[in-house]
Design a protein around this motif. Structure first.
Motif, mmCIF file in Angstrom:
data_model
loop_
_atom_site.group_PDB
_atom_site.id
_atom_site.type_symbol
_atom_site.label_atom_id
_atom_site.label_comp_id
_atom_site.label_asym_id
_atom_site.label_seq_id
_atom_site.Cartn_x
_atom_site.Cartn_y
_atom_site.Cartn_z
ATOM 1 N N LEU A 125 -25.224 26.385 2.802
ATOM 2 C CA LEU A 125 -23.828 26.185 3.183
ATOM 3 C C LEU A 125 -23.519 26.902 4.485
ATOM 4 N N PHE A 126 -22.825 26.207 5.379
ATOM 5 C CA PHE A 126 -22.236 26.835 6.561
ATOM 6 C C PHE A 126 -20.760 27.046 6.275
ATOM 7 N N VAL A 127 -20.269 28.267 6.465
ATOM 8 C CA VAL A 127 -18.857 28.584 6.261
ATOM 9 C C VAL A 127 -18.221 28.874 7.608
ATOM 10 N N ARG A 128 -17.174 28.136 7.940
ATOM 11 C CA ARG A 128 -16.460 28.411 9.186
ATOM 12 C C ARG A 128 -15.696 29.724 9.056
ATOM 13 N N GLY A 129 -15.841 30.581 10.078
ATOM 14 C CA GLY A 129 -15.337 31.950 9.982
ATOM 15 C C GLY A 129 -13.850 32.084 9.731
ATOM 16 N N ASP A 130 -13.045 31.148 10.227
ATOM 17 C CA ASP A 130 -11.603 31.356 10.101
ATOM 18 C C ASP A 130 -11.100 31.226 8.669
ATOM 19 N N GLY A 131 -11.928 30.699 7.765
ATOM 20 C CA GLY A 131 -11.524 30.631 6.363
ATOM 21 C C GLY A 131 -11.817 31.895 5.583
ATOM 22 N N VAL A 132 -12.544 32.833 6.193
ATOM 23 C CA VAL A 132 -12.984 34.034 5.465
ATOM 24 C C VAL A 132 -11.861 35.057 5.396
ATOM 25 N N ILE A 133 -11.607 35.578 4.212
ATOM 26 C CA ILE A 133 -10.672 36.689 4.048
ATOM 27 C C ILE A 133 -11.444 37.996 3.867
ATOM 28 N N LEU A 134 -12.443 37.982 2.990
ATOM 29 C CA LEU A 134 -13.127 39.223 2.631
ATOM 30 C C LEU A 134 -14.581 38.923 2.311
ATOM 31 N N VAL A 135 -15.458 39.827 2.704
ATOM 32 C CA VAL A 135 -16.872 39.746 2.327
ATOM 33 C C VAL A 135 -17.243 41.067 1.689
ATOM 34 N N SER A 136 -17.863 40.988 0.510
ATOM 35 C CA SER A 136 -18.295 42.213 -0.153
ATOM 36 C C SER A 136 -19.780 42.136 -0.436
ATOM 37 N N PRO A 137 -20.541 43.096 0.088
ATOM 38 C CA PRO A 137 -21.972 43.113 -0.191
ATOM 39 C C PRO A 137 -22.232 43.569 -1.617
ATOM 40 N N THR A 163 -1.499 39.156 4.871
ATOM 41 C CA THR A 163 -0.317 38.291 5.008
ATOM 42 C C THR A 163 -0.053 37.520 3.724
ATOM 43 N N SER A 164 -1.092 37.335 2.895
ATOM 44 C CA SER A 164 -0.908 36.650 1.620
ATOM 45 C C SER A 164 -0.168 37.513 0.605
ATOM 46 N N GLY A 165 0.010 38.810 0.888
ATOM 47 C CA GLY A 165 0.680 39.705 -0.038
ATOM 48 C C GLY A 165 -0.268 40.518 -0.891
ATOM 49 N N VAL A 166 -1.558 40.213 -0.809
ATOM 50 C CA VAL A 166 -2.554 40.964 -1.576
ATOM 51 C C VAL A 166 -2.775 42.323 -0.906
ATOM 52 N N ASP A 167 -2.897 43.364 -1.731
ATOM 53 C CA ASP A 167 -3.161 44.716 -1.227
ATOM 54 C C ASP A 167 -4.598 45.118 -1.523
ATOM 55 N N ALA A 207 -16.133 46.572 1.201
ATOM 56 C CA ALA A 207 -15.487 45.299 1.501
ATOM 57 C C ALA A 207 -15.252 45.199 3.002
ATOM 58 N N PHE A 208 -15.584 44.026 3.537
ATOM 59 C CA PHE A 208 -15.254 43.700 4.928
ATOM 60 C C PHE A 208 -14.052 42.777 4.873
ATOM 61 N N ILE A 209 -12.975 43.131 5.573
ATOM 62 C CA ILE A 209 -11.788 42.281 5.623
ATOM 63 C C ILE A 209 -11.654 41.735 7.043
ATOM 64 N N ARG A 210 -11.580 40.419 7.167
ATOM 65 C CA ARG A 210 -11.457 39.801 8.500
ATOM 66 C C ARG A 210 -10.065 40.092 9.045
ATOM 67 N N GLY A 211 -10.030 40.574 10.292
ATOM 68 C CA GLY A 211 -8.811 41.153 10.847
ATOM 69 C C GLY A 211 -7.609 40.239 10.895
ATOM 70 N N ASN A 212 -7.836 38.925 11.051
ATOM 71 C CA ASN A 212 -6.693 38.023 11.204
ATOM 72 C C ASN A 212 -5.816 37.982 9.961
ATOM 73 N N ASN A 213 -6.342 38.405 8.821
ATOM 74 C CA ASN A 213 -5.574 38.371 7.576
ATOM 75 C C ASN A 213 -4.691 39.605 7.376
ATOM 76 N N VAL A 214 -4.853 40.621 8.231
ATOM 77 C CA VAL A 214 -4.203 41.918 7.991
ATOM 78 C C VAL A 214 -2.744 41.878 8.434
ATOM 79 N N LEU A 215 -1.856 42.322 7.535
ATOM 80 C CA LEU A 215 -0.438 42.479 7.873
ATOM 81 C C LEU A 215 -0.179 43.913 8.312
ATOM 82 N N TYR A 216 -0.597 44.888 7.496
ATOM 83 C CA TYR A 216 -0.470 46.291 7.904
ATOM 84 C C TYR A 216 -1.508 47.164 7.231
ATOM 85 N N ILE A 217 -1.648 48.365 7.798
ATOM 86 C CA ILE A 217 -2.508 49.404 7.226
ATOM 87 C C ILE A 217 -1.618 50.610 7.008
ATOM 88 N N SER A 218 -1.565 51.076 5.776
ATOM 89 C CA SER A 218 -0.676 52.178 5.437
ATOM 90 C C SER A 218 -1.511 53.359 4.960
#
Lengths: 96, 96
Positions: A80-92, B42-46, B80-91
């Motif tokens: 599977l190829f996953v387009r990056g903009d759909g990714v929220i979180l990656v956990s190893p 931005t989805s409201g998940v913490d 966990a790696f969180i892709r930056g575009n999803n981030v609303l804030y860091i507290s």
């Protein structure tokens, strides 16, 4: 600078997960688990032996506002190829 | 013309604020690395965990991460790696 796990930038976490089974949370209530083969700066991913979990949240027919049921659908893909903009979180996998 | 009294001197700058209120956003982010934080998407998940590092896209690496949805823990990740575009804030969740 060095934290306990010895990573300097977030992408180090991904680099250390190559060839490992990872968990990926995607937009649209989808999750993937699979072996990470490659990634780039967009977080485009190549995964193999993938299981996709799709959460289908539906309003209960005739029920009170906000009452929902969650149906879970799963499917498997070899590669599977996953387009990056759909990714929220990656956990190893947890490194012990 | 000359009988007008000069305007009162502007109020002297108040005493310097405590360190936690000074500095740029970058200084804040440098200060919270290694500390417990709450990352809201931005989805409201913490995501609550220890901030390992972050980069210029605001991609984030977290350790000992708990995923909170509507105040309840829904997942735990060692890393966990969180892709930056999803981030609303860091507290900051502890004293800096």
């Amino acid at each position: 600078m060095d934290t306990s796990s010895g990573i300097q930038e977030p992408f180090d976490l991904i680099r250390l997960s190559l060839s490992e089974k990872v968990f990926v949370k995607l937009r649209g209530d989808r999750e993937l688990t699979g072996v990470l083969h490659a990634y780039d700066g967009h977080m485009n991913l190549i995964l193999s032996d993938v299981e996709e979990t799709i959460m289908l949240v539906e309003q209960v027919e005739g029920g009170p506002e906000g009452q929902t049921t969650v149906n879970v659908a799963k499917r498997k893909m070899n590669m599977l190829f996953v387009r990056g903009d759909g990714v929220i979180l990656v956990s190893p996998p947890s490194r012990t | 013309m000359s009988d007008a009294s000069p305007p009162p001197p502007p109020a002297e700058a108040s005493p310097p604020p405590p360190p936690s209120t000074s500095g740029s956003p970058t200084d804040f982010l440098k200060g919270v690395v290694g500390k417990r934080v709450v990352v809201r998407l931005t989805s409201g998940v913490d995501y609550r965990g220890v901030l390992s590092c972050l980069d210029g896209y605001m991609n984030i690496a977290l350790e000992q991460t708990e995923e909170h949805v509507n105040g309840t823990v829904t997942n735990r990740y060692g890393d966990a790696f969180i892709r930056g575009n999803n981030v609303l804030y860091i507290s900051a969740a502890e004293a800096l």
